[in-house]
Design a protein around this motif. Structure first.
Motif, mmCIF file in Angstrom:
data_model
loop_
_atom_site.group_PDB
_atom_site.id
_atom_site.type_symbol
_atom_site.label_atom_id
_atom_site.label_comp_id
_atom_site.label_asym_id
_atom_site.label_seq_id
_atom_site.Cartn_x
_atom_site.Cartn_y
_atom_site.Cartn_z
ATOM 1 N N ASP A 77 -15.073 6.339 7.840
ATOM 2 C CA ASP A 77 -14.205 7.110 6.736
ATOM 3 C C ASP A 77 -13.086 7.959 7.291
ATOM 4 O OD1 ASP A 77 -15.461 5.853 4.886
ATOM 5 O OD2 ASP A 77 -16.910 7.369 4.589
ATOM 6 N N THR A 78 -13.184 8.697 8.324
ATOM 7 C CA THR A 78 -12.325 9.478 8.745
ATOM 8 C C THR A 78 -10.944 8.829 9.318
ATOM 9 O OG1 THR A 78 -13.373 9.506 11.096
ATOM 10 C CG2 THR A 78 -13.891 11.370 9.638
ATOM 11 N N GLY A 79 -11.026 7.709 9.428
ATOM 12 C CA GLY A 79 -9.776 6.904 10.046
ATOM 13 C C GLY A 79 -9.262 6.153 8.718
ATOM 14 N N SER A 80 -9.394 6.218 7.748
ATOM 15 C CA SER A 80 -9.096 5.430 6.386
ATOM 16 C C SER A 80 -8.265 6.387 5.471
ATOM 17 C CB SER A 80 -10.109 4.895 5.634
ATOM 18 O OG SER A 80 -10.989 3.910 6.203
ATOM 19 N N PHE A 81 -6.777 5.910 4.986
ATOM 20 C CA PHE A 81 -5.931 6.780 4.200
ATOM 21 C C PHE A 81 -5.433 5.967 3.597
ATOM 22 C CE2 PHE A 81 -6.328 8.392 8.772
ATOM 23 C CZ PHE A 81 -6.670 9.713 8.399
ATOM 24 N N SER A 82 -4.848 6.484 2.313
ATOM 25 C CA SER A 82 -4.102 5.926 1.307
ATOM 26 C C SER A 82 -3.083 6.933 1.123
ATOM 27 C CB SER A 82 -4.806 5.451 -0.110
ATOM 28 O OG SER A 82 -6.084 4.407 0.269
ATOM 29 N N VAL A 83 -1.944 6.321 0.653
ATOM 30 C CA VAL A 83 -0.677 6.854 0.058
ATOM 31 C C VAL A 83 -0.163 6.237 -1.120
ATOM 32 C CG1 VAL A 83 1.549 7.848 0.593
ATOM 33 C CG2 VAL A 83 -0.323 7.632 2.398
ATOM 34 N N ARG A 84 0.023 6.813 -2.409
ATOM 35 C CA ARG A 84 0.502 6.169 -3.371
ATOM 36 C C ARG A 84 1.782 5.821 -3.499
ATOM 37 N NH1 ARG A 84 -1.653 5.498 -8.315
ATOM 38 N NH2 ARG A 84 -0.538 5.085 -10.162
ATOM 39 N N TYR A 85 2.306 4.654 -3.874
ATOM 40 C CA TYR A 85 3.462 4.133 -3.506
ATOM 41 C C TYR A 85 4.484 4.733 -4.659
ATOM 42 C CZ TYR A 85 7.474 0.665 -4.210
ATOM 43 O OH TYR A 85 8.637 0.193 -4.409
ATOM 44 N N SER A 86 5.547 5.007 -4.190
ATOM 45 C CA SER A 86 6.549 5.769 -5.106
ATOM 46 C C SER A 86 7.760 4.780 -5.195
ATOM 47 C CB SER A 86 7.073 6.795 -4.661
ATOM 48 O OG SER A 86 8.287 7.717 -5.333
ATOM 49 N N ALA A 87 7.951 4.478 -6.471
ATOM 50 C CA ALA A 87 9.161 3.603 -7.124
ATOM 51 C C ALA A 87 10.251 4.164 -6.564
ATOM 52 C CB ALA A 87 9.080 3.423 -8.585
ATOM 53 N N ASP A 88 10.607 5.700 -6.535
ATOM 54 C CA ASP A 88 11.794 6.172 -6.092
ATOM 55 C C ASP A 88 12.182 6.051 -4.424
ATOM 56 O OD1 ASP A 88 11.936 7.087 -8.440
ATOM 57 O OD2 ASP A 88 11.144 9.060 -8.273
ATOM 58 N N LEU A 89 11.112 5.344 -3.790
ATOM 59 C CA LEU A 89 11.104 5.019 -2.528
ATOM 60 C C LEU A 89 11.235 6.445 -1.658
ATOM 61 C CD1 LEU A 89 13.728 1.862 -2.344
ATOM 62 C CD2 LEU A 89 11.004 2.094 -2.696
ATOM 63 N N ARG A 146 -4.393 10.561 1.660
ATOM 64 C CA ARG A 146 -5.703 10.944 1.183
ATOM 65 C C ARG A 146 -6.888 9.858 1.822
ATOM 66 N NH1 ARG A 146 -5.314 10.977 -5.010
ATOM 67 N NH2 ARG A 146 -4.348 8.922 -4.653
ATOM 68 N N ASN A 147 -8.262 10.441 1.862
ATOM 69 C CA ASN A 147 -9.137 9.481 2.365
ATOM 70 C C ASN A 147 -9.566 8.544 1.305
ATOM 71 O OD1 ASN A 147 -12.281 8.719 3.168
ATOM 72 N ND2 ASN A 147 -11.528 9.963 4.844
ATOM 73 N N ASN A 148 -9.905 7.273 1.684
ATOM 74 C CA ASN A 148 -10.061 6.179 0.549
ATOM 75 C C ASN A 148 -11.226 6.623 -0.148
ATOM 76 O OD1 ASN A 148 -8.162 4.281 1.114
ATOM 77 N ND2 ASN A 148 -9.375 3.430 2.620
ATOM 78 N N ARG A 149 -12.044 7.482 0.247
ATOM 79 C CA ARG A 149 -13.250 7.672 -0.783
ATOM 80 C C ARG A 149 -12.984 8.481 -2.081
ATOM 81 N NH1 ARG A 149 -16.791 10.730 3.408
ATOM 82 N NH2 ARG A 149 -14.898 11.624 3.888
ATOM 83 N N ASN A 150 -11.749 8.910 -2.057
ATOM 84 C CA ASN A 150 -11.314 9.613 -3.252
ATOM 85 C C ASN A 150 -10.608 8.623 -4.207
ATOM 86 O OD1 ASN A 150 -11.874 12.240 -2.059
ATOM 87 N ND2 ASN A 150 -9.882 12.297 -1.167
ATOM 88 N N LEU A 151 -10.410 7.394 -3.824
ATOM 89 C CA LEU A 151 -9.637 6.330 -4.445
ATOM 90 C C LEU A 151 -10.829 5.250 -4.987
ATOM 91 C CD1 LEU A 151 -6.650 5.977 -2.152
ATOM 92 C CD2 LEU A 151 -6.725 7.118 -4.374
ATOM 93 N N ASP A 152 -11.981 5.432 -5.051
ATOM 94 C CA ASP A 152 -13.019 4.710 -5.507
ATOM 95 C C ASP A 152 -13.103 4.259 -6.834
ATOM 96 O OD1 ASP A 152 -13.796 4.106 -2.861
ATOM 97 O OD2 ASP A 152 -15.670 5.284 -2.813
ATOM 98 N N GLN A 153 -12.489 5.367 -7.518
ATOM 99 C CA GLN A 153 -12.596 5.021 -9.166
ATOM 100 C C GLN A 153 -11.624 4.068 -9.635
ATOM 101 O OE1 GLN A 153 -11.261 8.903 -10.682
ATOM 102 N NE2 GLN A 153 -9.410 8.388 -10.551
ATOM 103 N N GLY A 154 -10.791 3.697 -8.844
ATOM 104 C CA GLY A 154 -9.652 2.780 -9.158
ATOM 105 C C GLY A 154 -8.782 3.065 -10.377
#
Length: 320
Positions: free
Chosen positions: A178-190, A199-207
């Motif tokens: 888990d310490t090596g998994s990350f997600s960054v929300r895509y921004s349409a503004d680029l 953020r760690n992927n565990r925070n995104l489990d809710q979908g």
């Protein structure tokens, strides 16, 4: 005189066959990892884009030797932040050439892992393998034998990034934590949003949406969490089990593919398109059939009921 003759021919040989320079090796550092990520992403823009749509990889697997993994671990969040900044710079450069930018997910995904072997070859301390995918492979599960997916990765033969098939069984050789998994929300503004970049992927489990389904012919049910901007509903067949954004239903009443659901980020609403020769209904209204290459999108309201081929029932709930 003999010595001079040897010197002459020795000098002539050097002119014809220059001495091979000593190979210079550089210790793997953060900039080297960043450079490989940027090169992989750039190649995906060229390989994945189609027509007037700019398409690119949003899932990345980075494999390091265990020694380097432990050494670089604290730097992973900053590498991810700099990589996404670099991705946006590339997208801004390519943007004028396309009518539409088409991300396949609502966020970038990065998974760092350690392994002493990959693809049958030993990983040396300064080796790095970056694998780019449009959507995430099901490497965390137990993939079927021979299960492959298209990825962007560096070929040892050419030392350049190419689009190729990879057997997902290979990723079982890699230790992911888990310490090596990350997600960054895509921004349409680029542009990289302010605040924490990764953020760690565990925070995104809710979908972003939850789909519960019931198979009347088999009296079975299940729940699928939609975590990508777009997902596919399809029959569970060996050829389509490599992707995390597929809801696979083990039923002969479901087509392959049957439908797609997407989040329209410009409006914040969800939409559905149907490709099956059998009926797809949303709240008892038939969704027109369209070609997978030219989907006809129909609004999908929250808490909608879907009916596939009069046999499979689904309930769609957006997660706010």
């Amino acid at each position: 005189m003999k010595k001079k003759s040897l010197d002459f021919f020795g000098a002539l040989k050097t002119l014809i066959l220059p001495a091979t320079p000593a190979t210079v090796t550089r210790e793997l550092d953060n900039n080297a990892i960043l450079g490989e990520l940027l090169a992989c992403f750039d190649k995906s823009c060229k390989k994945e884009s189609v027509g007037s749509s700019l398409l690119f990889n949003m899932h990345f697997v980075i494999i390091l030797h265990p020694d380097r993994y432990a050494e670089r671990l604290a730097s992973f969040p900053v590498i991810v932040k700099e990589a996404v900044k670099g991705f946006y710079k590339k997208l801004n450069l390519y943007k004028p050439q396309y009518e539409e930018i088409s991300p396949v997910s609502v966020q970038w995904h990065f998974r760092f892992g350690e392994g002493e072997f990959f693809n049958g070859e030993k990983m040396h301390p300064d080796d790095i393998q970056v694998i780019g995918m449009l959507t995430g492979g099901r490497e965390a599960s137990t993939p079927a034998a021979g299960n492959t997916t298209k990825v962007t990765m560096k070929s040892k033969r050419t030392n350049v990034y190419e689009k190729m098939d990879i057997n997902l069984d290979l990723l079982q050789q890699v230790n992911f934590v888990d310490t090596g998994s990350f997600s960054v929300r895509y921004s349409a503004d680029l542009k990289l949003a302010s605040g924490p970049a990764a953020r760690n992927n565990r925070n995104l489990d809710q979908g972003i949406a939850r789909i519960s389904y019931y198979l009347a012919d088999r009296n079975e049910d299940g729940i699928y969490l939609m975590k990508d901007k777009e997902m596919v509903i399809a029959r569970k067949d060996p050829g389509n089990q490599a992707y995390s954004n597929y809801l696979l239903i083990d039923s002969g009443f479901v087509s392959d593919p049957h439908a797609r659901i997407r989040l329209n980020e410009s409006t914040g609403s969800f939409q559905i398109a149907s490709f099956s020769r059998f009926e797809t209904r949303v709240n008892e209204v038939v969704v027109p059939r369209s070609d997978p290459g030219q989907p006809q999108w129909v609004e999908l309201a929250n808490e909608s009921q879907l009916l596939l081929n009069a046999s499979v029932t689904l309930h769609f709930s957006a997660i706010t």
